[in-house]
Design a protein around this motif. Structure first.
Motif, PDB file in Angstrom:
ATOM      1  N   UNK A  39     -11.469   2.924   9.968  1.00  0.00           N
ATOM      2  CA  UNK A  39     -12.131   1.626   9.798  1.00  0.00           C
ATOM      3  C   UNK A  39     -12.698   1.486   8.389  1.00  0.00           C
ATOM      4  N   UNK A  40     -13.350   2.527   7.903  1.00  0.00           N
ATOM      5  CA  UNK A  40     -13.902   2.470   6.550  1.00  0.00           C
ATOM      6  C   UNK A  40     -12.791   2.403   5.506  1.00  0.00           C
ATOM      7  N   UNK A  41     -11.703   3.140   5.748  1.00  0.00           N
ATOM      8  CA  UNK A  41     -10.572   3.056   4.832  1.00  0.00           C
ATOM      9  C   UNK A  41      -9.977   1.653   4.824  1.00  0.00           C
ATOM     10  N   UNK A  51     -14.329  13.906  -2.227  1.00  0.00           N
ATOM     11  CA  UNK A  51     -13.410  12.809  -1.958  1.00  0.00           C
ATOM     12  C   UNK A  51     -14.096  11.460  -2.110  1.00  0.00           C
ATOM     13  N   UNK A  52     -15.359  11.364  -1.692  1.00  0.00           N
ATOM     14  CA  UNK A  52     -16.088  10.108  -1.833  1.00  0.00           C
ATOM     15  C   UNK A  52     -16.288   9.751  -3.308  1.00  0.00           C
ATOM     16  N   UNK A  82     -14.390  10.725  -5.840  1.00  0.00           N
ATOM     17  CA  UNK A  82     -13.086  10.370  -6.399  1.00  0.00           C
ATOM     18  C   UNK A  82     -12.683   8.949  -6.007  1.00  0.00           C
ATOM     19  N   UNK A  83     -12.937   8.576  -4.745  1.00  0.00           N
ATOM     20  CA  UNK A  83     -12.603   7.225  -4.304  1.00  0.00           C
ATOM     21  C   UNK A  83     -13.443   6.187  -5.037  1.00  0.00           C
ATOM     22  N   UNK A  84     -14.698   6.500  -5.278  1.00  0.00           N
ATOM     23  CA  UNK A  84     -15.556   5.541  -6.001  1.00  0.00           C
ATOM     24  C   UNK A  84     -15.045   5.313  -7.416  1.00  0.00           C
ATOM     25  N   UNK A  85     -14.614   6.385  -8.078  1.00  0.00           N
ATOM     26  CA  UNK A  85     -14.108   6.251  -9.449  1.00  0.00           C
ATOM     27  C   UNK A  85     -12.837   5.405  -9.484  1.00  0.00           C
ATOM     28  N   UNK A  86     -11.931   5.691  -8.535  1.00  0.00           N
ATOM     29  CA  UNK A  86     -10.686   4.923  -8.512  1.00  0.00           C
ATOM     30  C   UNK A  86     -10.927   3.457  -8.161  1.00  0.00           C
ATOM     31  N   UNK A  87     -11.903   3.177  -7.316  1.00  0.00           N
ATOM     32  CA  UNK A  87     -12.214   1.776  -7.020  1.00  0.00           C
ATOM     33  C   UNK A  87     -12.716   1.044  -8.262  1.00  0.00           C
ATOM     34  N   UNK A  88     -13.585   1.686  -9.015  1.00  0.00           N
ATOM     35  CA  UNK A  88     -14.090   1.058 -10.240  1.00  0.00           C
ATOM     36  C   UNK A  88     -12.971   0.831 -11.246  1.00  0.00           C
ATOM     37  N   UNK A  89     -12.096   1.810 -11.392  1.00  0.00           N
ATOM     38  CA  UNK A  89     -10.982   1.655 -12.333  1.00  0.00           C
ATOM     39  C   UNK A  89     -10.034   0.546 -11.895  1.00  0.00           C
ATOM     40  N   UNK A  90      -9.810   0.444 -10.584  1.00  0.00           N
ATOM     41  CA  UNK A  90      -8.902  -0.588 -10.101  1.00  0.00           C
ATOM     42  C   UNK A  90      -9.503  -1.975 -10.283  1.00  0.00           C
ATOM     43  N   UNK A  91     -10.815  -2.110 -10.055  1.00  0.00           N
ATOM     44  CA  UNK A  91     -11.462  -3.414 -10.238  1.00  0.00           C
ATOM     45  C   UNK A  91     -11.391  -3.875 -11.693  1.00  0.00           C
ATOM     46  N   UNK A  92     -11.478  -2.912 -12.599  1.00  0.00           N
ATOM     47  CA  UNK A  92     -11.451  -3.247 -14.021  1.00  0.00           C
ATOM     48  C   UNK A  92     -10.036  -3.306 -14.589  1.00  0.00           C
ATOM     49  N   UNK A  93      -9.039  -3.156 -13.720  1.00  0.00           N
ATOM     50  CA  UNK A  93      -7.660  -3.239 -14.178  1.00  0.00           C
ATOM     51  C   UNK A  93      -7.187  -2.029 -14.940  1.00  0.00           C
ATOM     52  N   UNK A 123      -6.606   7.950  -3.255  1.00  0.00           N
ATOM     53  CA  UNK A 123      -8.022   8.319  -3.167  1.00  0.00           C
ATOM     54  C   UNK A 123      -8.626   7.846  -1.849  1.00  0.00           C
ATOM     55  N   UNK A 124      -8.270   6.630  -1.426  1.00  0.00           N
ATOM     56  CA  UNK A 124      -8.790   6.127  -0.156  1.00  0.00           C
ATOM     57  C   UNK A 124      -8.248   6.947   1.020  1.00  0.00           C
ATOM     58  N   UNK A 125      -6.983   7.308   0.961  1.00  0.00           N
ATOM     59  CA  UNK A 125      -6.407   8.134   2.032  1.00  0.00           C
ATOM     60  C   UNK A 125      -7.071   9.506   2.075  1.00  0.00           C
ATOM     61  N   UNK A 126      -7.327  10.075   0.878  1.00  0.00           N
ATOM     62  CA  UNK A 126      -7.990  11.375   0.831  1.00  0.00           C
ATOM     63  C   UNK A 126      -9.404  11.292   1.395  1.00  0.00           C
ATOM     64  N   UNK A 127     -10.096  10.193   1.108  1.00  0.00           N
ATOM     65  CA  UNK A 127     -11.451  10.029   1.633  1.00  0.00           C
ATOM     66  C   UNK A 127     -11.430   9.870   3.149  1.00  0.00           C
ATOM     67  N   UNK A 128     -10.501   9.061   3.660  1.00  0.00           N
ATOM     68  CA  UNK A 128     -10.397   8.908   5.115  1.00  0.00           C
ATOM     69  C   UNK A 128     -10.037  10.227   5.779  1.00  0.00           C
ATOM     70  N   UNK A 129      -9.124  10.981   5.162  1.00  0.00           N
ATOM     71  CA  UNK A 129      -8.766  12.281   5.726  1.00  0.00           C
ATOM     72  C   UNK A 129      -9.951  13.239   5.718  1.00  0.00           C
ATOM     73  N   UNK A 130     -10.753  13.185   4.637  1.00  0.00           N
ATOM     74  CA  UNK A 130     -11.931  14.057   4.569  1.00  0.00           C
ATOM     75  C   UNK A 130     -12.945  13.688   5.643  1.00  0.00           C
ATOM     76  N   UNK A 131     -13.149  12.388   5.867  1.00  0.00           N
ATOM     77  CA  UNK A 131     -14.076  11.973   6.925  1.00  0.00           C
ATOM     78  C   UNK A 131     -13.573  12.408   8.300  1.00  0.00           C
TER      79      UNK A 131
END
Length: 471
Positions: A195-197, A399-400, A402-413, A423-431
């Motif tokens: 759900x969070x992913x 994992x959390x 790493x996902x935060x960093x990738x989200x920021x990079x993706x938002x900024x293009x 990164x999101x898959x890795x975070x969901x797998x870690x949870x």
């Protein structure tokens, strides 16, 4: 034909049309949302009315229902009641038995017919052609050989084994129910991670759509995020199917039609080992009781070859006789019987009973070996699951971040959709790994307690099954 319509200039007519169109839009905007037809393209992202919350299940309450209503537990309790009745049946042989009878005889000739009871003076009188007699027959065994005592001891040992077997069945049913409940908790943790992913991917999809409009994000990145959203939704559907299966199995163990309560993921791990680690579990007690019963059966078979003593007696009243007078007779016998030849049946019975003893001894040894292995394995698994959970907690933090960093990079293009999705898959797998490790730790604790004859810790009982009243 003349028409009385005012003639408007072209500029004024355009202005009037714009005013009417704006008013129509405002009227549509003020209508309630239910008045608008749903758009299939926006159905997935539209808010859905919250369903009524399910009652949250408590494992302790579930285990109490299993102990009270499980068909396996009830069947074991019925077997214990049957074994107790067989003890009473074996003990009843000491007290003998008394039979009442009634006999009516009718002959076509009053002479030379067998009387139910001979008269005191037969003389030359004929017997009556119509006779009716009734009376009592009594038999009391004198157990000098000890065969009945051996049978009673064997029945008592079987009853003790049935008691321990019922306790073991109850423990196994509780362990099975706890395992299914823990598996549901693991699925709940996996669902929370998915759900969070999914929420994060949907937010990234909205960012990708906005970036696509301004030209900061390529369309292929949006397509990749949409594919990742669909994959997460497919995983959620798979979790739903597994959950329905586990709920059906848990309902069968509980002896109820269905189990629909919400199962929350565990929040913390076990705190301590089983309290009493010196008592034998019911499975070993049941095996030892079976061995004792087999040994008692050997004694019974051996003592059956000794002389058997018994006292018998009877009373009879012949109501109709040759002179229509009732005749009362009684008898008392004290005798002994000794078998001279049975075709080898008694010797074979002793051999069969001795073979049963050998089998029971091997079963006790096997149960002890399995218990030792189960305790060592359960203890090792408990410690390993503890370490796995701690390692999963550490991995979740990395994992959390790493996902935060990738989200920021993706938002900024600056980042690609592939890196974000990974990164999101890795975070969901870690949870999910944290939830699964915590559930596995609890399952290891349940198995360890079963090896030491205790129910799962969630049952909150002060007296363990192994320390119950010994039969």
């Amino acid at each position: 034909m003349n028409r009385n319509f005012p003639i408007w200039p072209t500029r004024q007519r355009v202005a009037l049309a714009l005013v009417l169109l704006t008013a129509a839009r405002l009227a549509l905007a003020q209508q309630p949302p239910a008045a608008h037809a749903p758009n299939p393209a926006n159905t997935a992202s539209a808010p859905v009315a919250a369903a009524p919350a399910k009652p949250v299940a408590n494992l302790g309450a579930v285990l109490q229902i299993i102990g009270a209503r499980s068909p396996d537990v009830l069947a074991a309790q019925a077997a214990r009641t049957q074994a107790d009745a067989q003890v009473q049946q074996a003990r009843a042989a000491w007290f003998g038995k008394v039979d009442a009878y009634a006999l009516s005889q009718h002959y076509n000739d009053p002479r030379l017919t067998r009387a139910i009871t001979l008269p005191p003076n037969v003389a030359a009188y004929p017997f009556s052609a119509d006779q009716f007699g009734y009376g009592l027959n009594a038999q009391l065994p004198i157990d000098l050989s000890g065969q009945i005592a051996a049978e009673v001891d064997a029945a008592r040992a079987r009853a003790a084994g049935a008691q321990w077997s019922a306790d073991d069945v109850r423990l196994r049913a509780l362990l099975q129910g706890a395992t299914l409940f823990r598996n549901l908790q693991a699925l709940a943790g996996q669902r929370q991670a998915l759900d969070k992913q999914l929420q994060s991917l949907q937010a990234s999809m909205r960012v990708a759509r906005a970036g696509l409009k301004v030209g900061n994000i390529a369309r292929v990145n949006l397509l990749r995020v949409q594919a990742a959203v669909a994959a997460a939704q497919a995983q959620l559907a798979s979790v739903d199917g597994q959950e329905r299966k586990l709920r059906a199995q848990l309902a069968a163990v509980m002896g109820v039609p269905s189990f629909n309560a919400a199962v929350p993921a565990p929040g913390s791990g076990p705190s301590h080992f089983p309290a009493n680690r010196d008592l034998l579990p019911p499975s070993i007690q049941a095996a030892q009781s079976a061995l004792q019963a087999s040994q008692d059966k050997v004694r019974s078979a051996q003592r059956a070859m000794l002389p058997q003593f018994a006292a018998t007696g009877g009373w009879n009243r012949n109501a109709v006789h040759w002179d229509n007078r009732a005749i009362d007779t009684w008898q008392f016998n004290l005798g002994v019987t000794f078998n001279l030849w049975s075709g080898g049946a008694q010797t074979a019975a002793v051999d069969a009973a001795q073979a049963a003893v050998d089998q029971a001894q091997q079963q006790v040894q096997s149960a002890q070996d399995n218990l030792r292995a189960a305790r060592d394995g359960a203890l090792a698994l408990w410690n390993s699951q503890d370490q796995s959970w701690r390692a999963a907690e550490s991995g979740l933090g990395a994992a959390a971040e790493s996902a935060r960093i990738e989200q920021d990079r993706f938002k900024n293009g600056l980042g690609s959709a592939t890196d974000l999705i990974d990164a999101e898959a890795a975070l969901a797998s870690a949870r999910a790994t944290v939830a699964s490790a915590l559930v596995g730790w609890w399952q290891a604790d349940d198995a360890l307690r079963y090896a030491y004859g205790e129910p799962p810790a969630a049952l909150h009982t002060t007296n363990s099954t192994a320390s119950s009243t010994q039969p």
